[in-house]
Design an enzyme around this catalytic site. Sequence first.
Site, PDB file in Angstrom:
ATOM      1  N   CYS A   1      36.906  63.469  50.783  1.00 61.35           N
ATOM      2  CA  CYS A   1      37.642  64.244  51.776  1.00 61.35           C
ATOM      3  C   CYS A   1      38.709  63.377  52.449  1.00 61.35           C
ATOM      4  O   CYS A   1      38.634  63.068  53.641  1.00 61.35           O
ATOM      5  CB  CYS A   1      36.668  64.807  52.805  1.00 61.35           C
ATOM      6  N   GLU A   2      39.687  62.966  51.678  1.00 61.60           N
ATOM      7  CA  GLU A   2      40.818  62.162  52.151  1.00 61.60           C
ATOM      8  C   GLU A   2      42.043  62.547  51.324  1.00 61.60           C
ATOM      9  O   GLU A   2      41.958  62.664  50.094  1.00 61.60           O
ATOM     10  CB  GLU A   2      40.562  60.657  51.964  1.00 61.60           C
TER      11      GLU A   2
ATOM     12  N   GLU B   1      40.684  29.990  36.567  1.00 59.05           N
ATOM     13  CA  GLU B   1      39.772  30.841  37.330  1.00 59.05           C
ATOM     14  C   GLU B   1      40.110  32.328  37.171  1.00 59.05           C
ATOM     15  O   GLU B   1      40.408  33.017  38.139  1.00 59.05           O
ATOM     16  CB  GLU B   1      39.847  30.421  38.806  1.00 59.05           C
ATOM     17  N   PRO B   2      40.057  32.850  35.947  1.00 54.24           N
ATOM     18  CA  PRO B   2      40.375  34.265  35.743  1.00 54.24           C
ATOM     19  C   PRO B   2      39.160  35.159  35.968  1.00 54.24           C
ATOM     20  O   PRO B   2      38.030  34.796  35.667  1.00 54.24           O
ATOM     21  CB  PRO B   2      40.805  34.312  34.273  1.00 54.24           C
ATOM     22  N   GLY B   3      39.391  36.314  36.501  1.00 51.36           N
ATOM     23  CA  GLY B   3      38.343  37.315  36.606  1.00 51.36           C
ATOM     24  C   GLY B   3      38.767  38.568  35.875  1.00 51.36           C
ATOM     25  O   GLY B   3      38.107  39.043  34.958  1.00 51.36           O
ATOM     26  N   ARG B   4      39.937  39.088  36.277  1.00 50.77           N
ATOM     27  CA  ARG B   4      40.446  40.321  35.691  1.00 50.77           C
ATOM     28  C   ARG B   4      40.580  40.219  34.162  1.00 50.77           C
ATOM     29  O   ARG B   4      40.172  41.123  33.438  1.00 50.77           O
ATOM     30  CB  ARG B   4      41.809  40.649  36.302  1.00 50.77           C
TER      31      ARG B   4
ATOM     32  N   TYR C   1      37.138  44.845  39.162  1.00 53.33           N
ATOM     33  CA  TYR C   1      37.396  45.432  40.472  1.00 53.33           C
ATOM     34  C   TYR C   1      37.190  46.944  40.444  1.00 53.33           C
ATOM     35  O   TYR C   1      37.928  47.686  41.088  1.00 53.33           O
ATOM     36  CB  TYR C   1      38.800  45.049  40.964  1.00 53.33           C
TER      37      TYR C   1
ATOM     38  N   GLY D   1      44.427  34.746  38.173  1.00 54.60           N
ATOM     39  CA  GLY D   1      45.461  35.757  38.267  1.00 54.60           C
ATOM     40  C   GLY D   1      46.007  36.220  36.929  1.00 54.60           C
ATOM     41  O   GLY D   1      47.003  36.936  36.882  1.00 54.60           O
TER      42      GLY D   1
END
Length: 426
Positions: free
Chosen positions: A353-354, A279-282, A382, A236
């Site tokens: 188209c949203e 456990e970092p990813g970002r 991400y 995190g």
Amino acid sequence: MSDIRSTYTDSLNFYGSHTPLELAETYGTPLYIYNEGILRERCRDLMTLTSHPGFGVNYSVKANANPALLRIIRQEGLVVDAMSPGELFMDELAGFTAGEILYISNNNSPEELQNALAHGLLVSVDSLSQLDALGRLNRGGKVMVRFNPGIGAGHHAKVITAGKETKFGVTPDKMDEVFALLAEHRMTLAGINQHIGSLFMEPDGYLEAAAVLLHLAQSLPGNALEKLEIIDFGGGFGIPYRKYEQQPRLDLAELGRRLHELLSGWARKTGYAGRFLIEPGRYVAAECGVLLGRVHAVKNNGDKRYVGTDLGFNVLVRPAMYDSFHDLEIYRRPGERAPSQEPQLQTVVGNICESGDILAKDRLLPVMREGDVLGVLDAGAYGFVMASNYNQRRLPAEVLIQSNGTARLIRRRETLEDLARGFAGL
């Protein structure tokens, strides 16, 4: 290049010996660009967080699974996790061995659990149900259990992964049931882990949760602590997304100092000699990535100015899913600078188209026009991994700016034929 808004990437020489306009022309847009030097620097930030023996960094592959980046991450000494057979495949493709991969299970089928075991991995389970399922498949083996420390953190409710309002982890009050299942299947508890959420910018909550996990480890029944091989505090770690507002960084020096004191003191007291993991990813991947796109249309609906781009939420879903903020840069060819104008409030939208296909809402930015190239900062985590083929849009290409400044294609753009590859009977 006309410097409309590019001081951040200019300061880093992010694009190496190229300009973003050259890269957009060569490879097309949308286009993910990654900088090898920044990726290596972020890995080293974390690997030097503490010198405590057994400390390591477990990169969360869900943040970015491109094997070219994973190879760099492995070179820097990190280990990885996998949450699916696909992530495991990418880990192994990048050269990670069984001892360098943890399988972080979350409501996996027996077939997926068996696949992880067949690859020789230590599997982490996050429910009594999954522990029982793994025990039936791996009687007499080792297991890791994810606990919910009751402390959550994150920038959005959808990324908080601990506390009462989340699906993750086993609550400590179920400890007797955990050990009953371990005994029933003659399994050894080889590790415990947790994850409080994503994008914390202050160390207090993380350290508080780490202390809770250590207390839990110390209070395990019988001689279970003596058999523990891994204590994983989760991740995190946040990054400053508001680059042009000089948002301060997470103070890693303070976090490292306090974490080192916590781990060293606890290990001395308990005699624990196993591994400690974060456990970092970002934090590893986000800042090494920029997403390039083009402005194709501008218009006013009433008083609101819309800037239409090829950066729909099929390419970067974070703003639509999490209300996430990404800073923008604007690149324009020399000699094409528009007459001087004050910045205006503009809403940058994509080509899906949203009505929710909004990349940046009501941003005060230099006036954009057709043909401009945009850079979406901090898109390395991400980003591509959450991209889709919605509206039958093709997945973008990915390019690595290598340490010598040259660009290398590390994923080609999808073709129309790729869209039809999985259909049968055509």
